[in-house]
Write a protein that holds these residues in place. Structure first.
Motif, PDB file in Angstrom:
ATOM      1  N   HIS A  50       0.718  -1.313   0.093  1.00  0.00           N
ATOM      2  CA  HIS A  50       0.008   0.004  -0.079  1.00  0.00           C
ATOM      3  C   HIS A  50       0.891   1.453  -0.047  1.00  0.00           C
ATOM      4  CE1 HIS A  50      -2.831  -3.151   1.334  1.00  0.00           C
ATOM      5  NE2 HIS A  50      -3.695  -2.275   1.009  1.00  0.00           N
ATOM      6  N   ASP A  51       1.982   1.141  -0.423  1.00  0.00           N
ATOM      7  CA  ASP A  51       2.982   2.241  -0.428  1.00  0.00           C
ATOM      8  C   ASP A  51       2.420   3.366  -0.955  1.00  0.00           C
ATOM      9  OD1 ASP A  51       4.683   0.735   1.164  1.00  0.00           O
ATOM     10  OD2 ASP A  51       6.369   0.523  -0.585  1.00  0.00           O
ATOM     11  N   ALA A  52       1.988   3.300  -2.390  1.00  0.00           N
ATOM     12  CA  ALA A  52       1.457   4.531  -3.224  1.00  0.00           C
ATOM     13  C   ALA A  52       0.335   5.222  -2.090  1.00  0.00           C
ATOM     14  CB  ALA A  52       0.657   3.862  -4.301  1.00  0.00           C
ATOM     15  N   VAL A  53      -0.584   4.435  -1.543  1.00  0.00           N
ATOM     16  CA  VAL A  53      -1.790   5.109  -0.622  1.00  0.00           C
ATOM     17  C   VAL A  53      -1.219   5.649   0.262  1.00  0.00           C
ATOM     18  CG1 VAL A  53      -3.781   4.449   0.333  1.00  0.00           C
ATOM     19  CG2 VAL A  53      -3.577   3.214  -1.766  1.00  0.00           C
ATOM     20  N   LEU A  54      -0.253   5.035   0.956  1.00  0.00           N
ATOM     21  CA  LEU A  54       0.382   5.405   2.329  1.00  0.00           C
ATOM     22  C   LEU A  54       1.166   6.829   1.868  1.00  0.00           C
ATOM     23  CD1 LEU A  54       1.647   2.303   4.072  1.00  0.00           C
ATOM     24  CD2 LEU A  54      -0.052   3.709   4.473  1.00  0.00           C
ATOM     25  N   THR A  55       1.935   6.904   0.778  1.00  0.00           N
ATOM     26  CA  THR A  55       2.702   8.280   0.452  1.00  0.00           C
ATOM     27  C   THR A  55       1.539   9.452   0.203  1.00  0.00           C
ATOM     28  OG1 THR A  55       4.185   6.970  -0.596  1.00  0.00           O
ATOM     29  CG2 THR A  55       4.046   9.253  -1.191  1.00  0.00           C
ATOM     30  N   GLY A  56       0.405   8.925  -0.440  1.00  0.00           N
ATOM     31  CA  GLY A  56      -0.512  10.175  -0.555  1.00  0.00           C
ATOM     32  C   GLY A  56      -1.028  10.324   0.824  1.00  0.00           C
ATOM     33  N   TRP A  57      -1.294   9.506   1.775  1.00  0.00           N
ATOM     34  CA  TRP A  57      -2.027   9.948   3.068  1.00  0.00           C
ATOM     35  C   TRP A  57      -0.780  10.828   3.829  1.00  0.00           C
ATOM     36  CZ3 TRP A  57      -4.271   4.812   5.360  1.00  0.00           C
ATOM     37  CH2 TRP A  57      -5.500   4.520   4.648  1.00  0.00           C
ATOM     38  N   GLN A  58       0.491  10.451   3.674  1.00  0.00           N
ATOM     39  CA  GLN A  58       1.480  11.158   4.397  1.00  0.00           C
ATOM     40  C   GLN A  58       1.615  12.586   3.917  1.00  0.00           C
ATOM     41  OE1 GLN A  58       4.814   8.489   3.591  1.00  0.00           O
ATOM     42  NE2 GLN A  58       4.657   7.197   5.386  1.00  0.00           N
ATOM     43  N   GLN A  59       1.618  12.827   2.533  1.00  0.00           N
ATOM     44  CA  GLN A  59       1.584  14.170   1.863  1.00  0.00           C
ATOM     45  C   GLN A  59       0.279  14.973   2.558  1.00  0.00           C
ATOM     46  OE1 GLN A  59       1.513  13.330  -2.409  1.00  0.00           O
ATOM     47  NE2 GLN A  59       3.823  12.866  -2.412  1.00  0.00           N
ATOM     48  N   LEU A  60      -0.857  14.099   2.586  1.00  0.00           N
ATOM     49  CA  LEU A  60      -2.137  14.894   3.011  1.00  0.00           C
ATOM     50  C   LEU A  60      -1.610  15.089   4.488  1.00  0.00           C
ATOM     51  CD1 LEU A  60      -4.979  15.977   2.742  1.00  0.00           C
ATOM     52  CD2 LEU A  60      -5.794  13.540   3.392  1.00  0.00           C
ATOM     53  N   ALA A  61      -1.206  14.412   5.411  1.00  0.00           N
ATOM     54  CA  ALA A  61      -0.900  14.594   6.728  1.00  0.00           C
ATOM     55  C   ALA A  61       0.123  15.860   6.819  1.00  0.00           C
ATOM     56  CB  ALA A  61      -0.472  13.336   7.513  1.00  0.00           C
ATOM     57  N   ASN A  62       1.231  15.811   6.123  1.00  0.00           N
ATOM     58  CA  ASN A  62       1.963  17.053   6.035  1.00  0.00           C
ATOM     59  C   ASN A  62       1.560  18.336   5.883  1.00  0.00           C
ATOM     60  OD1 ASN A  62       4.227  15.125   6.458  1.00  0.00           O
ATOM     61  ND2 ASN A  62       4.786  14.967   4.205  1.00  0.00           N
ATOM     62  N   VAL A  63       0.424  18.359   4.805  1.00  0.00           N
ATOM     63  CA  VAL A  63      -0.215  19.698   4.557  1.00  0.00           C
ATOM     64  C   VAL A  63      -1.049  20.005   5.706  1.00  0.00           C
ATOM     65  CG1 VAL A  63      -2.021  20.660   3.220  1.00  0.00           C
ATOM     66  CG2 VAL A  63      -0.512  19.086   2.302  1.00  0.00           C
ATOM     67  N   VAL A  64      -1.789  18.990   6.288  1.00  0.00           N
ATOM     68  CA  VAL A  64      -2.429  19.399   7.720  1.00  0.00           C
ATOM     69  C   VAL A  64      -1.560  19.859   8.641  1.00  0.00           C
ATOM     70  CG1 VAL A  64      -4.005  18.290   9.573  1.00  0.00           C
ATOM     71  CG2 VAL A  64      -4.339  17.704   7.025  1.00  0.00           C
ATOM     72  N   VAL A  65      -0.447  19.145   8.845  1.00  0.00           N
ATOM     73  CA  VAL A  65       0.379  19.637   9.931  1.00  0.00           C
ATOM     74  C   VAL A  65       0.895  20.914   9.858  1.00  0.00           C
ATOM     75  CG1 VAL A  65       2.517  19.108  11.006  1.00  0.00           C
ATOM     76  CG2 VAL A  65       1.023  17.135  10.655  1.00  0.00           C
ATOM     77  N   LEU A  66       1.501  21.295   8.349  1.00  0.00           N
ATOM     78  CA  LEU A  66       1.942  22.694   8.285  1.00  0.00           C
ATOM     79  C   LEU A  66       0.786  23.564   8.298  1.00  0.00           C
ATOM     80  CD1 LEU A  66       4.264  21.568   5.244  1.00  0.00           C
ATOM     81  CD2 LEU A  66       5.074  22.097   7.700  1.00  0.00           C
ATOM     82  N   ALA A  67      -0.152  23.436   7.959  1.00  0.00           N
ATOM     83  CA  ALA A  67      -1.487  24.453   8.044  1.00  0.00           C
ATOM     84  C   ALA A  67      -1.847  24.494   9.408  1.00  0.00           C
ATOM     85  CB  ALA A  67      -2.464  23.898   7.042  1.00  0.00           C
ATOM     86  N   SER A  68      -1.905  23.633   9.965  1.00  0.00           N
ATOM     87  CA  SER A  68      -2.306  23.650  11.429  1.00  0.00           C
ATOM     88  C   SER A  68      -1.123  24.595  12.203  1.00  0.00           C
ATOM     89  CB  SER A  68      -2.313  22.393  12.369  1.00  0.00           C
ATOM     90  OG  SER A  68      -3.459  21.374  11.486  1.00  0.00           O
ATOM     91  N   LEU A  69       0.238  24.157  12.003  1.00  0.00           N
ATOM     92  CA  LEU A  69       1.191  24.914  12.694  1.00  0.00           C
ATOM     93  C   LEU A  69       1.176  26.506  12.300  1.00  0.00           C
ATOM     94  CD1 LEU A  69       4.024  22.370  12.853  1.00  0.00           C
ATOM     95  CD2 LEU A  69       2.534  23.074  14.698  1.00  0.00           C
ATOM     96  N   ALA A  70       0.893  26.481  11.064  1.00  0.00           N
ATOM     97  CA  ALA A  70       0.876  27.880  10.487  1.00  0.00           C
ATOM     98  C   ALA A  70      -0.157  28.856  11.259  1.00  0.00           C
ATOM     99  CB  ALA A  70       0.789  28.233   8.872  1.00  0.00           C
ATOM    100  N   ILE A  71      -1.252  28.360  11.297  1.00  0.00           N
ATOM    101  CA  ILE A  71      -2.404  28.926  11.739  1.00  0.00           C
ATOM    102  C   ILE A  71      -2.240  29.364  13.137  1.00  0.00           C
ATOM    103  CG2 ILE A  71      -4.717  28.714  12.293  1.00  0.00           C
ATOM    104  CD1 ILE A  71      -5.100  27.184   9.732  1.00  0.00           C
ATOM    105  N   ALA A  72      -1.457  28.098  13.780  1.00  0.00           N
ATOM    106  CA  ALA A  72      -1.536  28.247  15.340  1.00  0.00           C
ATOM    107  C   ALA A  72      -0.345  29.287  15.641  1.00  0.00           C
ATOM    108  CB  ALA A  72      -0.981  27.195  15.964  1.00  0.00           C
ATOM    109  N   GLY A  73       0.695  29.462  14.790  1.00  0.00           N
ATOM    110  CA  GLY A  73       1.620  30.482  14.967  1.00  0.00           C
ATOM    111  C   GLY A  73       1.054  31.895  14.790  1.00  0.00           C
ATOM    112  N   CYS A  74       0.249  32.104  13.896  1.00  0.00           N
ATOM    113  CA  CYS A  74      -0.384  33.501  13.560  1.00  0.00           C
ATOM    114  C   CYS A  74      -1.348  33.902  14.819  1.00  0.00           C
ATOM    115  CB  CYS A  74      -1.277  33.241  12.243  1.00  0.00           C
ATOM    116  SG  CYS A  74      -0.290  33.226  10.898  1.00  0.00           S
TER     117      CYS A  74
END
Length: 443
Positions: free
Chosen positions: A309-333
């Motif tokens: 399931h590496d291809a699916v997991l890679t997509g999930w990881q990219q989605l998680a990275n977006v969520v993490v970065l967006a959450s931290l950016a909003i939290a910093g502001c």
């Protein structure tokens, strides 16, 4: 006369007696945990039901963190007020004791971001540990499998008659170390899932018959018992989730089959397994040979490619990275805006403290401690609740146990906290400008 440095601890210590935190604020948090724990053995059967159930649990935990945040801030204020006599620490504790909601509101965005980050990383790390390509073993990465009926084996599908010329061409390829033809099984029929280390609920696995001489040269499929000439094996390589207790299929010793070599050779084939040395040229040449021999079908994958399931997991990881970065950016502001607003609200009290002799560095420590104390107190709980929520979700939905995240997660947490301190430090020049003598004047 006492100096300000001596007088402040006495004044504040007499007045800082934070009330006991009210434990009822933990009820929503515990309710969310109970909601997720309830579904470990009672998971809703439908997808909409599962979405509703899990979303309710996660939202209850998020609401519980918001409601319990002031309680934890108060607990942190009580702790530091009893363990220090420094002016900056006591003033910060007094402010947090007087208004724990305002103290928590400053860092609430970052706390929620840490919870979301922890849940996302915990779930993806565990799924990757259980469904990633590494779980199928090294032999699975270098072994091609040509399934004539597919993994969802239909025992009534017409089998394929192997061509001797095709087998000869495959053996002639440099890097091909073994071939195993899996024939139809008129003797066994199926293999109990328990023999492969799977749960009995999986039922029977469609069986095929192989020559032990061939099986010895394709280790990804398992082994024959000593002295056997033929064995009953699964008609297709097994996914890791079915053989979790055994590790990989290559570790399984299959039952001997009561069939002669001559009769075995006359049986039609349901799949063909080609073991290689792992070189790209060997894999591609063997794949091309099989495509030419049996055109009109999907190119034979490796066992890893079949089940990974590496291809699916890679997509999930990219989605998680977006969520993490967006959450931290909003939290910093949010943190920057909250700290600046808090300074502006208290510019007159800070100005009076400066007029009475309080140095600017003391006020800076006060502002920093007012943010750091609730941040550390609530972040620990938020991270812990994130791991707990991920474990309950994985256990109820996938029957997995939470796997510890890698170093990347801890780097994200450290960078997030360091960025928070940088945001706080960036507001310090504002403290000098808004606490001048003119601010303390009465109009």
């Amino acid at each position: 006369p006492l100096s300000l440095h001596d007088a402040l601890p006495i004044w504040v210590s007499r007045r800082v007696t934070p009330p006991a935190p009210r434990a009822w604020r933990l009820i929503p948090l515990l309710a969310g945990v109970a909601e997720l724990a309830f579904f470990i053995d009672r998971r809703p059967p439908t997808t909409p039901g599962q979405i509703e159930a899990y979303m309710t649990g996660f939202l209850l935990i998020l609401a519980g963190l918001i409601i319990a945040g002031p309680w934890l801030t108060m607990a942190g204020a009580r702790l530091i007020s009893h363990r220090t006599s420094r002016p900056a620490t006591l003033i910060a504790a007094r402010r947090l004791a007087d208004n724990p909601r305002a103290g928590f509101r400053t860092i609430s965005g970052l706390v929620l971001a840490l919870f979301i980050t922890t849940v996302a990383v915990g779930v993806i790390t565990t799924v990757d540990a259980n469904r990633g390509s590494g779980n199928l073993g090294p032999a699975a990465r270098v072994t091609l499998v040509d399934l004539f009926s597919g993994p969802e084996m239909d025992v009534n599908a017409p089998p394929v008659t192997m061509q001797a010329a095709t087998l000869a061409r495959l053996r002639a390829i440099h890097g091909v170390s073994g071939l195993t033809v899996i024939h139809t099984d008129p003797v066994t029929g199926s293999i109990p899932a328990a023999e492969a280390g799977g749960p009995p609920s999986f039922g029977g696995i469609p069986a095929g018959l192989v020559s032990c001489a061939q099986l010895a040269r394709t280790p990804a499929l398992g082994r024959c018992p000593p002295g056997a000439r033929a064995a009953a094996v699964p008609a297709f390589p097994l996914p890791f989730g079915m053989i979790r207790r055994q590790g990989t299929q290559s570790e399984i010793v299959w039952r001997a089959a009561p069939i002669s070599a001559r009769r075995l050779e006359r049986l039609p084939a349901v799949s063909l397994v080609v073991s290689t040395n792992g070189s790209r040229s060997a894999i591609e040449r063997a794949r091309t040979t099989l495509e030419n021999a049996y055109p009109g079908r999907v190119a034979p994958p490796t066992i890893t490619g079949l089940y990974s399931h590496d291809a699916v997991l890679t997509g999930w990881q990219q989605l998680a990275n977006v969520v993490v970065l967006a959450s931290l950016a909003i939290a910093g502001c949010t943190l920057a805006a909250s700290v600046a607003a808090g300074l502006n609200e208290r510019k007159r009290p800070f100005s009076l403290l400066r007029l009475t002799g309080a140095p600017l560095r003391l006020l800076r420590r006060v502002v920093t401690l007012e943010t750091v104390v609730p941040l550390l107190a609530v972040s620990v709980v938020s991270i812990g609740m994130g791991f707990l929520a991920a474990q309950l979700f994985l256990k109820s939905q996938l029957s997995y146990s939470l796997q510890p995240p890698g170093i990347g997660y801890y780097l994200v947490v450290i960078v997030g906290l360091a960025a928070s301190l940088a945001v706080i430090a960036s507001t310090m020049p504002l403290l000098r400008r808004i606490t001048g003598p003119e601010t303390a004047r009465n109009e």
